[in-house]
Design a protein around this motif. Structure first.
Motif, PDB file in Angstrom:
ATOM      1  N   PHE A 204       0.834  -1.198   0.000  1.00  0.00           N
ATOM      2  CA  PHE A 204       0.000   0.000   0.000  1.00  0.00           C
ATOM      3  C   PHE A 204       0.868   1.247   0.000  1.00  0.00           C
ATOM      4  CE2 PHE A 204      -2.269  -3.415   2.068  1.00  0.00           C
ATOM      5  CZ  PHE A 204      -3.558  -3.329   1.557  1.00  0.00           C
ATOM      6  N   ASP A 205       0.287   2.334  -0.478  1.00  0.00           N
ATOM      7  CA  ASP A 205       0.937   3.644  -0.430  1.00  0.00           C
ATOM      8  C   ASP A 205      -0.066   4.612   0.204  1.00  0.00           C
ATOM      9  OD1 ASP A 205       1.936   6.228  -0.988  1.00  0.00           O
ATOM     10  OD2 ASP A 205       2.945   5.517  -2.801  1.00  0.00           O
ATOM     11  N   LEU A 206       0.323   5.238   1.303  1.00  0.00           N
ATOM     12  CA  LEU A 206      -0.594   6.140   2.013  1.00  0.00           C
ATOM     13  C   LEU A 206      -1.083   7.288   1.124  1.00  0.00           C
ATOM     14  CD1 LEU A 206       1.107   6.368   5.528  1.00  0.00           C
ATOM     15  CD2 LEU A 206      -1.065   5.290   4.959  1.00  0.00           C
ATOM     16  N   ARG A 207      -0.327   7.593   0.071  1.00  0.00           N
ATOM     17  CA  ARG A 207      -0.721   8.697  -0.818  1.00  0.00           C
ATOM     18  C   ARG A 207      -1.741   8.242  -1.852  1.00  0.00           C
ATOM     19  NH1 ARG A 207       5.604   9.380  -1.752  1.00  0.00           N
ATOM     20  NH2 ARG A 207       5.184   7.150  -1.926  1.00  0.00           N
ATOM     21  N   HIS A 208      -1.884   6.900  -2.042  1.00  0.00           N
ATOM     22  CA  HIS A 208      -2.800   6.370  -3.071  1.00  0.00           C
ATOM     23  C   HIS A 208      -3.501   5.134  -2.518  1.00  0.00           C
ATOM     24  CE1 HIS A 208      -0.700   9.032  -5.836  1.00  0.00           C
ATOM     25  NE2 HIS A 208       0.427   8.483  -5.464  1.00  0.00           N
ATOM     26  N   LEU A 209      -4.356   5.329  -1.542  1.00  0.00           N
ATOM     27  CA  LEU A 209      -4.962   4.184  -0.872  1.00  0.00           C
ATOM     28  C   LEU A 209      -6.131   3.569  -1.633  1.00  0.00           C
ATOM     29  CD1 LEU A 209      -4.757   5.248   2.864  1.00  0.00           C
ATOM     30  CD2 LEU A 209      -3.580   3.351   1.767  1.00  0.00           C
ATOM     31  N   GLU A 210      -6.442   4.136  -2.784  1.00  0.00           N
ATOM     32  CA  GLU A 210      -7.574   3.577  -3.529  1.00  0.00           C
ATOM     33  C   GLU A 210      -7.229   2.220  -4.150  1.00  0.00           C
ATOM     34  OE1 GLU A 210      -5.219   6.379  -6.087  1.00  0.00           O
ATOM     35  OE2 GLU A 210      -6.141   6.460  -4.098  1.00  0.00           O
ATOM     36  N   HIS A 211      -5.934   1.887  -4.223  1.00  0.00           N
ATOM     37  CA  HIS A 211      -5.592   0.556  -4.745  1.00  0.00           C
ATOM     38  C   HIS A 211      -4.370   0.011  -4.008  1.00  0.00           C
ATOM     39  CE1 HIS A 211      -2.136   2.162  -6.997  1.00  0.00           C
ATOM     40  NE2 HIS A 211      -2.921   3.193  -7.270  1.00  0.00           N
ATOM     41  N   SER A 212      -4.217  -1.306  -4.077  1.00  0.00           N
ATOM     42  CA  SER A 212      -3.047  -1.959  -3.498  1.00  0.00           C
ATOM     43  C   SER A 212      -2.454  -2.895  -4.540  1.00  0.00           C
ATOM     44  CB  SER A 212      -3.440  -2.755  -2.248  1.00  0.00           C
ATOM     45  OG  SER A 212      -4.314  -3.804  -2.592  1.00  0.00           O
ATOM     46  N   THR A 213      -1.237  -3.355  -4.279  1.00  0.00           N
ATOM     47  CA  THR A 213      -0.554  -4.267  -5.193  1.00  0.00           C
ATOM     48  C   THR A 213      -0.347  -5.599  -4.498  1.00  0.00           C
ATOM     49  OG1 THR A 213       0.662  -2.359  -6.056  1.00  0.00           O
ATOM     50  CG2 THR A 213       1.498  -4.540  -6.645  1.00  0.00           C
TER      51      THR A 213
END
Length: 342
Positions: A204-213
């Motif tokens: 996850f990236d706290l700046r882009h929480l709309e998706h995960s890898t």
């Protein structure tokens, strides 16, 4: 510095209960200090702060405090300069932040994100961000991860007030989340990964929480219990499945394909710790009583054997490699803590 005169290789401490959670203090002025959490299958549990008396080479208990339920993890604030208050965090039913004094430890704040007060979803683990010690992340059996912000308030009299608020809560997995860890990539503040009962590693990236890898999925969909980022090279992380005798090393640049498997243990692995000072050394510990140190430099060629092995007197529950004293590893088994010079 009599310790180095004697060159003793192993120090042992016996607690009054089974030791499960364990963590090295990071502060430079508190060498050889660890926090230990009890594992007693009832409500009343304990945390001890222990330290090595370097003059007589004995571990002593500095103080003990009560904790509801066993701690799933204990961790000191990652403050290598001693700039923050001397704080310790524990997870169990909730995330708690404690202030450690010379003789007593007191609760600074209890962080609870349950909207319904009748129900509490236990926390399986947490991580404290090294780049920004005001950030912590927790993982829970309710499928979520929560990122907390800490505030150390103004000094009132001689008391710093510590409080916390929810920065974000996200559904991280389809089932229980068992571990969370911040990555040093991209500045070290915003990236984290989690593992869980659905058998996946997600980033996850706290700046882009709309998706995960999804970085990895266990082929048999076995639950993944732990993950650990390489301390020097943020491309690598390691994970392990429930009841598995091997650990899996992953490269985030090559998702879903393990770059190596370490499988010399003869019983299930309980703990993993990367070297704090080297990108190619890792320690694994298992119920076969063994702590193994591996050199993984030759990846992606197969890593056949560890370079060092230590056999303890019991099944090893946990292993921790000291950040500020990288030639020391701590293990715990039964009611014992041992620190080993490597």
């Amino acid at each position: 510095m009599s310790l180095h005169g004697k060159r003793k290789e192993i120090y042992k401490y016996e607690a009054p209960w089974t030791v499960y959670a364990m963590n090295w203090s990071v502060r430079p002025d508190k060498r050889f200090r660890l926090a230990l959490g009890s594992f007693v299958e009832e409500y009343n549990n304990k945390v001890q702060i222990v330290g090595l008396e370097e003059e007589n080479s004995e571990f002593v208990c500095r103080n003990t405090f009560d904790h509801p339920y066993p701690t799933t993890k204990v961790m000191w604030i990652p403050d290598s300069k001693g700039a923050y208050p001397d704080l310790l965090a524990t997870s169990g039913d909730y995330l708690r932040i404690w202030r450690v004094g010379e003789t007593e430890t007191r609760l600074e704040c209890l962080l609870n994100n349950n909207k319904n007060s009748d129900f509490c979803a236990p926390l399986t683990s947490f991580d404290w961000n090294e780049v920004d010690p005001n950030l912590l992340g927790t993982s829970s059996i309710d499928t979520t991860c929560t990122i907390w912000g800490l505030e150390t308030g103004q000094v009132l009299g001689r008391v710093n007030l510590v409080s916390g608020h929810v920065k974000t809560q996200l559904i991280a997995h389809d089932k229980e989340v068992y571990d969370i860890s911040f990555s040093r990539a991209g500045g070290g503040r915003d990236m984290f990964a989690s593992v869980g009962a659905d058998g996946s590693v997600r980033m996850f990236d706290l700046r882009h929480l709309e998706h995960s890898t999804i970085i990895y999925e266990d082929p048999q969909h076995h639950p993944l219990l732990r993950l650990c980022w390489n301390k020097q090279d943020p491309n690598y992380l390691v994970t392990m499945a429930m009841d598995s005798m091997e650990v899996v090393i992953l490269d985030v640049r090559v998702p879903c394909t393990p770059v190596a498997r370490l499988n010399n243990h003869r019983a299930c692995v309980n703990g993993i710790a990367w070297a704090p000072h080297s990108s190619c050394h890792i320690c694994t510990a298992a119920e076969d009583h063994q702590a193994l140190i591996w050199d993984i430099q030759q990846m992606p060629r197969a890593i056949e054997d560890p370079i060092l092995a230590y056999t303890a007197e019991g099944e090893i529950n946990n292993v921790q490699w000291a950040t500020t004293q990288p030639d020391w590893i701590a293990i715990c088994y039964n009611n014992c803590l041992e620190i080993l010079r490597v």
